[in-house]
Scaffold this motif. Structure first.
Motif, PDB file in Angstrom:
ATOM      1  N   ARG A   7       0.847  -1.210   0.000  1.00 46.40           N
ATOM      2  CA  ARG A   7       0.000   0.000   0.000  1.00 46.40           C
ATOM      3  C   ARG A   7       0.878   1.253   0.000  1.00 46.40           C
ATOM      4  N   LYS A   8       1.931   1.251   0.822  1.00 48.33           N
ATOM      5  CA  LYS A   8       2.797   2.433   0.891  1.00 48.33           C
ATOM      6  C   LYS A   8       3.473   2.686  -0.461  1.00 48.33           C
ATOM      7  N   LYS A   9       3.818   1.604  -1.147  1.00 45.97           N
ATOM      8  CA  LYS A   9       4.427   1.756  -2.477  1.00 45.97           C
ATOM      9  C   LYS A   9       3.403   2.316  -3.470  1.00 45.97           C
ATOM     10  N   ASP A  10       2.178   1.750  -3.453  1.00 45.07           N
ATOM     11  CA  ASP A  10       1.096   2.267  -4.327  1.00 45.07           C
ATOM     12  C   ASP A  10       0.898   3.761  -4.125  1.00 45.07           C
ATOM     13  N   HIS A  11       0.901   4.185  -2.856  1.00 46.33           N
ATOM     14  CA  HIS A  11       0.622   5.596  -2.555  1.00 46.33           C
ATOM     15  C   HIS A  11       1.656   6.509  -3.205  1.00 46.33           C
ATOM     16  N   ILE A  12       2.918   6.134  -3.077  1.00 49.04           N
ATOM     17  CA  ILE A  12       3.965   6.963  -3.701  1.00 49.04           C
ATOM     18  C   ILE A  12       3.789   6.951  -5.218  1.00 49.04           C
ATOM     19  N   SER A  65       5.905  17.055   5.615  1.00 51.95           N
ATOM     20  CA  SER A  65       4.914  16.140   6.201  1.00 51.95           C
ATOM     21  C   SER A  65       5.280  14.682   5.984  1.00 51.95           C
ATOM     22  N   GLY A  66       4.807  13.847   6.888  1.00 52.03           N
ATOM     23  CA  GLY A  66       5.061  12.418   6.821  1.00 52.03           C
ATOM     24  C   GLY A  66       4.454  11.815   5.570  1.00 52.03           C
ATOM     25  N   MET A  67       5.252  11.039   4.848  1.00 53.07           N
ATOM     26  CA  MET A  67       4.731  10.394   3.637  1.00 53.07           C
ATOM     27  C   MET A  67       5.011   8.909   3.565  1.00 53.07           C
ATOM     28  N   THR A  68       6.213   8.505   3.909  1.00 55.19           N
ATOM     29  CA  THR A  68       6.488   7.112   3.552  1.00 55.19           C
ATOM     30  C   THR A  68       7.361   6.381   4.564  1.00 55.19           C
ATOM     31  N   ALA A  94       7.899  11.142   9.629  1.00 57.58           N
ATOM     32  CA  ALA A  94       7.899   9.807   9.026  1.00 57.58           C
ATOM     33  C   ALA A  94       6.492   9.567   8.495  1.00 57.58           C
ATOM     34  N   GLY A  95       6.371   8.767   7.433  1.00 57.65           N
ATOM     35  CA  GLY A  95       5.045   8.296   7.039  1.00 57.65           C
ATOM     36  C   GLY A  95       4.547   7.314   8.089  1.00 57.65           C
ATOM     37  N   SER A  96       3.342   6.835   7.898  1.00 63.84           N
ATOM     38  CA  SER A  96       2.770   5.899   8.870  1.00 63.84           C
ATOM     39  C   SER A  96       3.780   4.794   9.205  1.00 63.84           C
ATOM     40  N   ALA A 124       7.297  11.023  14.633  1.00 57.86           N
ATOM     41  CA  ALA A 124       6.865   9.648  14.384  1.00 57.86           C
ATOM     42  C   ALA A 124       5.397   9.704  13.954  1.00 57.86           C
ATOM     43  N   ASN A 125       4.870   8.598  13.417  1.00 57.33           N
ATOM     44  CA  ASN A 125       3.523   8.669  12.839  1.00 57.33           C
ATOM     45  C   ASN A 125       2.809   7.326  12.963  1.00 57.33           C
ATOM     46  N   ILE A 126       1.558   7.383  13.427  1.00 56.47           N
ATOM     47  CA  ILE A 126       0.726   6.178  13.475  1.00 56.47           C
ATOM     48  C   ILE A 126      -0.723   6.583  13.221  1.00 56.47           C
ATOM     49  N   VAL A 154      -0.530  11.467  15.176  1.00 56.99           N
ATOM     50  CA  VAL A 154      -1.588  10.480  14.969  1.00 56.99           C
ATOM     51  C   VAL A 154      -2.404  10.974  13.779  1.00 56.99           C
ATOM     52  N   HIS A 155      -2.357  10.232  12.686  1.00 56.60           N
ATOM     53  CA  HIS A 155      -3.140  10.696  11.529  1.00 56.60           C
ATOM     54  C   HIS A 155      -4.542  10.108  11.590  1.00 56.60           C
ATOM     55  N   THR A 156      -5.505  11.029  11.508  1.00 57.20           N
ATOM     56  CA  THR A 156      -6.905  10.605  11.517  1.00 57.20           C
ATOM     57  C   THR A 156      -7.430  10.750  10.096  1.00 57.20           C
ATOM     58  N   SER A 269      -1.753  22.678   6.815  1.00 59.88           N
ATOM     59  CA  SER A 269      -1.300  21.951   5.627  1.00 59.88           C
ATOM     60  C   SER A 269      -2.494  21.583   4.777  1.00 59.88           C
ATOM     61  N   GLY A 270      -2.200  21.092   3.576  1.00 63.71           N
ATOM     62  CA  GLY A 270      -3.227  20.773   2.595  1.00 63.71           C
ATOM     63  C   GLY A 270      -3.120  21.763   1.451  1.00 63.71           C
ATOM     64  N   GLY A 271      -2.374  21.381   0.408  1.00 61.42           N
ATOM     65  CA  GLY A 271      -2.272  22.229  -0.781  1.00 61.42           C
ATOM     66  C   GLY A 271      -1.353  23.419  -0.637  1.00 61.42           C
ATOM     67  N   ILE A 272      -0.393  23.351   0.265  1.00 59.66           N
ATOM     68  CA  ILE A 272       0.586  24.452   0.394  1.00 59.66           C
ATOM     69  C   ILE A 272       1.605  24.292  -0.734  1.00 59.66           C
ATOM     70  N   SER A 291       3.864  20.574   4.295  1.00 60.13           N
ATOM     71  CA  SER A 291       3.568  20.206   2.911  1.00 60.13           C
ATOM     72  C   SER A 291       4.063  18.796   2.638  1.00 60.13           C
ATOM     73  N   ALA A 292       3.335  18.089   1.773  1.00 61.49           N
ATOM     74  CA  ALA A 292       3.721  16.714   1.442  1.00 61.49           C
ATOM     75  C   ALA A 292       3.994  16.560  -0.053  1.00 61.49           C
ATOM     76  N   ARG A 293       2.950  16.379  -0.860  1.00 63.62           N
ATOM     77  CA  ARG A 293       3.152  15.966  -2.257  1.00 63.62           C
ATOM     78  C   ARG A 293       3.983  16.938  -3.087  1.00 63.62           C
ATOM     79  N   LEU A 295       6.517  18.462  -2.320  1.00 65.30           N
ATOM     80  CA  LEU A 295       7.932  18.223  -2.007  1.00 65.30           C
ATOM     81  C   LEU A 295       8.378  16.876  -2.582  1.00 65.30           C
ATOM     82  N   LEU A 296       7.487  15.900  -2.512  1.00 64.99           N
ATOM     83  CA  LEU A 296       7.784  14.605  -3.131  1.00 64.99           C
ATOM     84  C   LEU A 296       7.977  14.780  -4.639  1.00 64.99           C
ATOM     85  N   GLU A 297       7.113  15.597  -5.252  1.00 69.94           N
ATOM     86  CA  GLU A 297       7.210  15.824  -6.699  1.00 69.94           C
ATOM     87  C   GLU A 297       8.539  16.473  -7.067  1.00 69.94           C
TER      88      GLU A 297
HETATM   89  C1  LIG Z   1       2.844   9.909  -1.026  1.00 69.17           C
HETATM   90  C2  LIG Z   1       2.184  10.374   0.232  1.00 69.17           C
HETATM   91  C3  LIG Z   1       2.061   9.492   1.292  1.00 69.17           C
HETATM   92  C4  LIG Z   1       1.454   9.893   2.484  1.00 69.17           C
HETATM   93  N1  LIG Z   1       1.429   9.045   3.568  1.00 69.17           N
HETATM   94  C5  LIG Z   1       1.035   9.525   4.773  1.00 69.17           C
HETATM   95  C6  LIG Z   1       1.209   8.761   5.952  1.00 69.17           C
HETATM   96  O1  LIG Z   1       1.698   7.637   5.908  1.00 69.17           O
HETATM   97  N2  LIG Z   1       0.812   9.298   7.136  1.00 69.17           N
HETATM   98  C7  LIG Z   1       0.264  10.547   7.203  1.00 69.17           C
HETATM   99  O2  LIG Z   1      -0.050  11.030   8.295  1.00 69.17           O
HETATM  100  N3  LIG Z   1       0.053  11.280   6.097  1.00 69.17           N
HETATM  101  C8  LIG Z   1       0.441  10.806   4.895  1.00 69.17           C
HETATM  102  N4  LIG Z   1       0.298  11.584   3.781  1.00 69.17           N
HETATM  103  C9  LIG Z   1      -0.523  12.791   3.855  1.00 69.17           C
HETATM  104  C10 LIG Z   1       0.283  14.044   3.964  1.00 69.17           C
HETATM  105  O3  LIG Z   1       1.080  14.036   5.125  1.00 69.17           O
HETATM  106  C11 LIG Z   1      -0.614  15.297   3.936  1.00 69.17           C
HETATM  107  O4  LIG Z   1      -1.376  15.377   5.126  1.00 69.17           O
HETATM  108  C12 LIG Z   1      -1.562  15.341   2.756  1.00 69.17           C
HETATM  109  O5  LIG Z   1      -0.995  14.775   1.592  1.00 69.17           O
HETATM  110  C13 LIG Z   1      -1.985  16.775   2.413  1.00 69.17           C
HETATM  111  O6  LIG Z   1      -0.879  17.581   2.136  1.00 69.17           O
HETATM  112  P1  LIG Z   1      -0.435  18.008   0.630  1.00 69.17           P
HETATM  113  O7  LIG Z   1      -1.675  18.635   0.012  1.00 69.17           O
HETATM  114  O8  LIG Z   1       0.682  18.949   0.858  1.00 69.17           O
HETATM  115  O9  LIG Z   1      -0.031  16.750  -0.078  1.00 69.17           O
HETATM  116  C14 LIG Z   1       0.912  11.200   2.583  1.00 69.17           C
HETATM  117  C15 LIG Z   1       1.039  12.074   1.495  1.00 69.17           C
HETATM  118  C16 LIG Z   1       1.670  11.696   0.333  1.00 69.17           C
HETATM  119  C17 LIG Z   1       1.766  12.663  -0.805  1.00 69.17           C
END
Ligand SMILES: Cc1cc2nc3c(=O)[nH]c(=O)nc-3n(C[C@H](O)[C@H](O)[C@H](O)COP(=O)(O)O)c2cc1C
Length: 344
Positions: A7-12, A65-68, A94-96, A124-126, A154-156, A269-272, A291-293, A295-297
């Motif tokens: 799942r984590k690989k799919d998400h990336i 932000s935590g991603m992977t 950290a991602g989850s 840390a992240n759960i 704690v991600h909800t 956060s969300g679309g920064i 910010s998450a995505r 930065l990944l991009e």
């Molecule tokens: C590839 C990817 C994986 C993510 N995985 C997690 C995660 O494991 N745990 C978590 O709390 N958030 C995860 N997120 C969510 C981000 O931390 C963030 O809350 C969300 O993407 C919104 O921010 P953005 O609009 O800047 O992407 C992930 C985001 C991305 C892009």
């Protein structure tokens, strides 16, 4: 590969290769504007963008932000993100870390964070789903120690769990779980959405059990409903309304802007996607942005150099807004008036 790892690989893969942004909704920050100051009465080189976060000084108020984590390729992704965080003195999540509780096969994908970022805050992240059924804090404490974390996120994510093919939409017990973590852990607990936003009411319920940090992770950036809808293979036609479900980042901030408890700290956060947005979030009451995505991009497009360029650009943007509004430091920026064009 286990279900969690794949799942984590799919998400990336989906976040890098597919269109997974909100379609019919923005994060609302474009509605807001600063008043231009034609006589700022300060020199740009005297402006201080730094903030203190969890006992560390950041060069500007941003969290990667935590991603992977939890599968092979995550070692290099987290390693590069951490390298940039350390260089620019930014916090990193950290991602989850659920996979790290299943076995130790991919622990390096998490421990690389502290190795490459020895002096900045690490989160840390759960998931809330895990927290809802956690009997005591032992697993959470283990995750905090694994990455030498300064806080536990704690991600909800009820929307994501509901739409995820293998999702677990079981949140009963989540408030009690949060209360248990706050009581038992030495590090702060940060409650964070993943892109559907946290309302004032939900933030207050978490605050009542001791959660002092809320990352609103609002709508308008990455749509996690969208990501999971792309992963579904059951042919069941889900309403496109869910793709755009959630509270836009700016609206979540507005709900928490006035009369919030003094010890409730807000992460936006969300679309920064630039430093002007970071500045707007601060003027709307946030302590930091994340910010998450985007930065990944940058990382996927041009490696750690491209990521560094994006991050130093955002700092420059923030400095520009501070100069043009006459704010010498972040506290002053947070007090600058900001106007909603639609309310004028
Ligand atoms: C590839 C990817 C994986 C993510 N995985 C997690 C995660 O494991 N745990 C978590 O709390 N958030 C995860 N997120 C969510 C981000 O931390 C963030 O809350 C969300 O993407 C919104 O921010 P953005 O609009 O800047 O992407 C992930 C985001 C991305 C892009």
């Amino acid at each position: 590969m286990s279900t969690t790892s794949s799942r984590k690989k799919d998400h990336i893969d989906l976040c890098v290769n597919e269109q997974v942004s909100f379609r019919a909704k923005t994060n609302g920050l474009e509605e807001w504007e600063f008043a231009h100051n034609a006589l700022p009465e300060l020199n740009s080189e005297d402006i201080d963008t730094s903030v203190s976060f969890l006992g560390h000084t950041l060069s500007y108020p941003l969290i990667i932000s935590g991603m992977t984590g939890g599968y092979g390729e995550a070692v290099s992704i987290n390693g590069a993100l951490a390298e940039a965080a350390e260089d620019l003195r930014l916090a990193i999540g950290a991602g989850s870390m659920r996979q790290a509780l299943e076995n130790d096969e991919y622990h390096e994908s998490y421990t690389i964070l502290r190795r490459n970022a020895p002096t900045v805050p690490i989160l840390a992240n759960i998931g809330a789903v895990e927290v809802a059924v956690m009997e005591d804090a032992t697993p959470a404490q283990f995750l905090v120690e694994l990455v030498e974390a300064d806080a536990l996120v704690v991600h909800t994510n009820p929307l994501q769990e509901f739409l995820q093919p293998e999702g677990e939409a079981r949140f009963r017990g989540v408030i009690e779980g949060l209360a248990m973590l706050v009581r038992s852990l030495e590090v702060p607990v940060i409650l964070k959405e993943v892109g559907a936003g946290i309302s004032r009411e939900a933030a207050m319920r978490a605050h009542e059990v001791g959660v002092q940090w809320i990352d609103v992770a609002g709508a308008g950036g990455t749509s996690w409903a969208g990501v999971e809808m792309l992963r579904r293979k059951d042919g069941c036609e889900i309403s496109p309304a869910f793709w755009d479900w959630g509270i836009p980042t700016a609206h979540a901030l507005e709900q928490l802007r006035i009369n919030r408890p003094e010890d409730m700290h807000i992460i936006a956060s969300g679309g920064i996607t630039d430093g002007v947005m970071i500045a707007k979030c601060l003027a709307l009451g946030a302590d930091l942005a994340a910010s998450a995505r985007p930065l990944l991009e940058a990382l996927k497009d041009g490696g750690v150099d491209r990521l560094r360029h994006r991050l130093c650009g955002w700092k420059r943007d923030l400095l520009g807004v501070m100069f043009l509004t006459g704010a010498a430091n972040i506290d002053e920026l947070r007090r600058k008036p900001i106007f909603n064009r639609d309310h004028e």
